[in-house]
Scaffold this motif. Sequence first.
Motif, short mmCIF file in Angstrom:
data_model
loop_
_atom_site.label_atom_id
_atom_site.label_comp_id
_atom_site.label_asym_id
_atom_site.label_seq_id
_atom_site.Cartn_x
_atom_site.Cartn_y
_atom_site.Cartn_z
N ILE A 22 0.82 -1.21 0.00
CA ILE A 22 0.00 0.00 0.00
C ILE A 22 0.86 1.26 0.00
CG2 ILE A 22 -1.65 1.34 1.38
CD1 ILE A 22 -2.98 -1.39 2.06
N LEU A 23 1.85 1.34 0.87
CA LEU A 23 2.69 2.54 0.91
C LEU A 23 3.46 2.74 -0.39
CD1 LEU A 23 4.17 2.86 4.51
CD2 LEU A 23 2.41 4.25 3.43
N SER A 24 3.94 1.66 -1.00
CA SER A 24 4.69 1.84 -2.25
C SER A 24 3.79 2.39 -3.35
CB SER A 24 5.37 0.53 -2.67
OG SER A 24 4.43 -0.45 -3.00
N ILE A 25 2.55 1.93 -3.42
CA ILE A 25 1.62 2.46 -4.43
C ILE A 25 1.28 3.92 -4.12
CG2 ILE A 25 -0.72 2.28 -5.37
CD1 ILE A 25 -0.40 -0.81 -5.00
N GLN A 26 0.96 4.20 -2.87
CA GLN A 26 0.58 5.58 -2.49
C GLN A 26 1.73 6.55 -2.68
OE1 GLN A 26 -0.60 4.65 1.53
NE2 GLN A 26 -2.77 4.82 1.04
N GLN A 27 2.89 6.23 -2.11
CA GLN A 27 3.99 7.19 -2.06
C GLN A 27 4.84 7.23 -3.32
OE1 GLN A 27 6.10 5.89 1.44
NE2 GLN A 27 4.76 7.00 2.83
N ILE A 28 5.16 6.06 -3.86
CA ILE A 28 6.07 6.02 -5.00
C ILE A 28 5.33 6.18 -6.32
CG2 ILE A 28 7.76 4.59 -6.24
CD1 ILE A 28 8.42 3.36 -3.41
N GLU A 29 4.31 5.34 -6.53
CA GLU A 29 3.60 5.39 -7.81
C GLU A 29 2.76 6.65 -7.98
OE1 GLU A 29 0.49 2.83 -10.55
OE2 GLU A 29 1.29 1.91 -8.72
N PHE A 30 1.97 7.00 -6.94
CA PHE A 30 1.05 8.12 -7.08
C PHE A 30 1.51 9.40 -6.38
CE2 PHE A 30 -1.63 4.55 -8.24
CZ PHE A 30 -2.22 5.04 -9.39
N GLY A 79 -21.03 -0.71 5.24
CA GLY A 79 -19.66 -1.15 5.13
C GLY A 79 -18.83 -0.12 4.39
N ALA A 80 -17.59 0.03 4.82
CA ALA A 80 -16.67 0.96 4.18
C ALA A 80 -15.52 0.17 3.55
CB ALA A 80 -16.11 1.95 5.20
N ILE A 81 -15.34 0.36 2.25
CA ILE A 81 -14.20 -0.25 1.57
C ILE A 81 -12.97 0.58 1.89
CG2 ILE A 81 -13.11 -0.73 -0.65
CD1 ILE A 81 -15.84 -1.30 -1.79
N ARG A 82 -11.92 -0.12 2.24
CA ARG A 82 -10.64 0.53 2.51
C ARG A 82 -9.52 -0.27 1.85
NH1 ARG A 82 -10.20 3.41 7.48
NH2 ARG A 82 -11.71 5.08 7.38
N LYS A 83 -8.48 0.42 1.53
CA LYS A 83 -7.20 -0.20 1.14
C LYS A 83 -7.30 -1.14 -0.05
CE LYS A 83 -5.72 2.04 4.64
NZ LYS A 83 -5.36 3.42 4.43
N MET A 84 -8.05 -0.71 -1.08
CA MET A 84 -8.08 -1.50 -2.31
C MET A 84 -6.92 -1.04 -3.18
SD MET A 84 -10.97 -2.61 -4.87
CE MET A 84 -10.53 -3.70 -6.20
N PHE A 85 -5.91 -1.88 -3.23
CA PHE A 85 -4.71 -1.59 -4.01
C PHE A 85 -4.24 -2.85 -4.71
CE2 PHE A 85 -4.61 1.75 -0.81
CZ PHE A 85 -4.31 2.87 -1.57
N VAL A 86 -3.81 -2.71 -5.96
CA VAL A 86 -3.23 -3.81 -6.71
C VAL A 86 -1.91 -3.33 -7.30
CG1 VAL A 86 -3.53 -5.40 -8.67
CG2 VAL A 86 -5.51 -4.77 -7.26
N ARG A 87 -0.87 -4.14 -7.12
CA ARG A 87 0.44 -3.79 -7.69
C ARG A 87 0.28 -3.55 -9.20
NH1 ARG A 87 4.70 -5.15 -4.14
NH2 ARG A 87 4.06 -6.61 -2.51
N LYS A 88 1.01 -2.55 -9.68
CA LYS A 88 0.88 -2.11 -11.07
C LYS A 88 0.99 -3.27 -12.07
CE LYS A 88 2.47 1.63 -14.00
NZ LYS A 88 3.34 2.81 -14.06
N GLU A 89 1.95 -4.14 -11.86
CA GLU A 89 2.18 -5.22 -12.82
C GLU A 89 1.10 -6.30 -12.78
OE1 GLU A 89 5.05 -5.86 -9.30
OE2 GLU A 89 4.14 -4.17 -10.36
N TYR A 90 0.15 -6.20 -11.84
CA TYR A 90 -0.92 -7.19 -11.72
C TYR A 90 -2.29 -6.58 -12.02
CZ TYR A 90 2.61 -10.10 -9.64
OH TYR A 90 3.75 -10.85 -9.43
N ARG A 91 -2.31 -5.36 -12.52
CA ARG A 91 -3.58 -4.70 -12.84
C ARG A 91 -4.07 -5.10 -14.22
NH1 ARG A 91 -1.36 1.05 -10.93
NH2 ARG A 91 -1.06 0.47 -8.76
N GLY A 92 -5.34 -4.85 -14.45
CA GLY A 92 -5.91 -5.08 -15.76
C GLY A 92 -6.85 -6.27 -15.78
N LYS A 93 -7.56 -6.37 -16.89
CA LYS A 93 -8.59 -7.40 -17.03
C LYS A 93 -8.00 -8.80 -17.24
CE LYS A 93 -12.16 -4.30 -18.68
NZ LYS A 93 -13.03 -3.90 -19.75
#
Length: 165
Positions: A22-30, A79-93
């Motif tokens: 989660i931190l790598s996606i939040q801080q580094i990617e975005f 219900g509250a959705i939280r922390k939905m993150f997928v590593r960049k290389e695993y995204r997509g259909k």
Amino acid sequence: MNTDTIIEPLNNDYCDQIIDIILSIQQIEFKLPITIQQQPDLLDIETNYHQTGGNFWGAKHDGLLAGTIGLIAFDNHGGAIRKMFVRKEYRGKELGIAQSLLDTLINYCRQNNITDIYLGTVDALKAAHRFYERNGFTRLPKAELPESFPVMNTDTLFYSLHLTN
């Protein structure tokens, strides 16, 4: 090579892996200015997710934690959705990891009588907005959130989904 993705509940044994993804996606990617101190829920998954009546799932692809999603239950049927993150290389259909994670959460909600799902996100995550909208979520003003919805200070956009049987 095993190319299967397995969605399974995660507990506190996975906190370090969850924080890493989660931190790598939040801080580094975005480039979002968010720290672990602003997300103390990640330090105790069991208390912040499981004990509310929600859950926290991980998508493991070939044994690697490739994505996460959490559900905090609140009120009688919210219900509250939280922390939905997928590593960049695993995204997509092709792998469908994000969809599998969301489907798992929605199925859990249906089985546990959670009929109204809400989430907060940030403006920068445009693909996430499109994903939620494709899945039937509608944007709503912050003022229309239930009073007990656990708002994160960083969230600027909000969505909701009402489940019917």
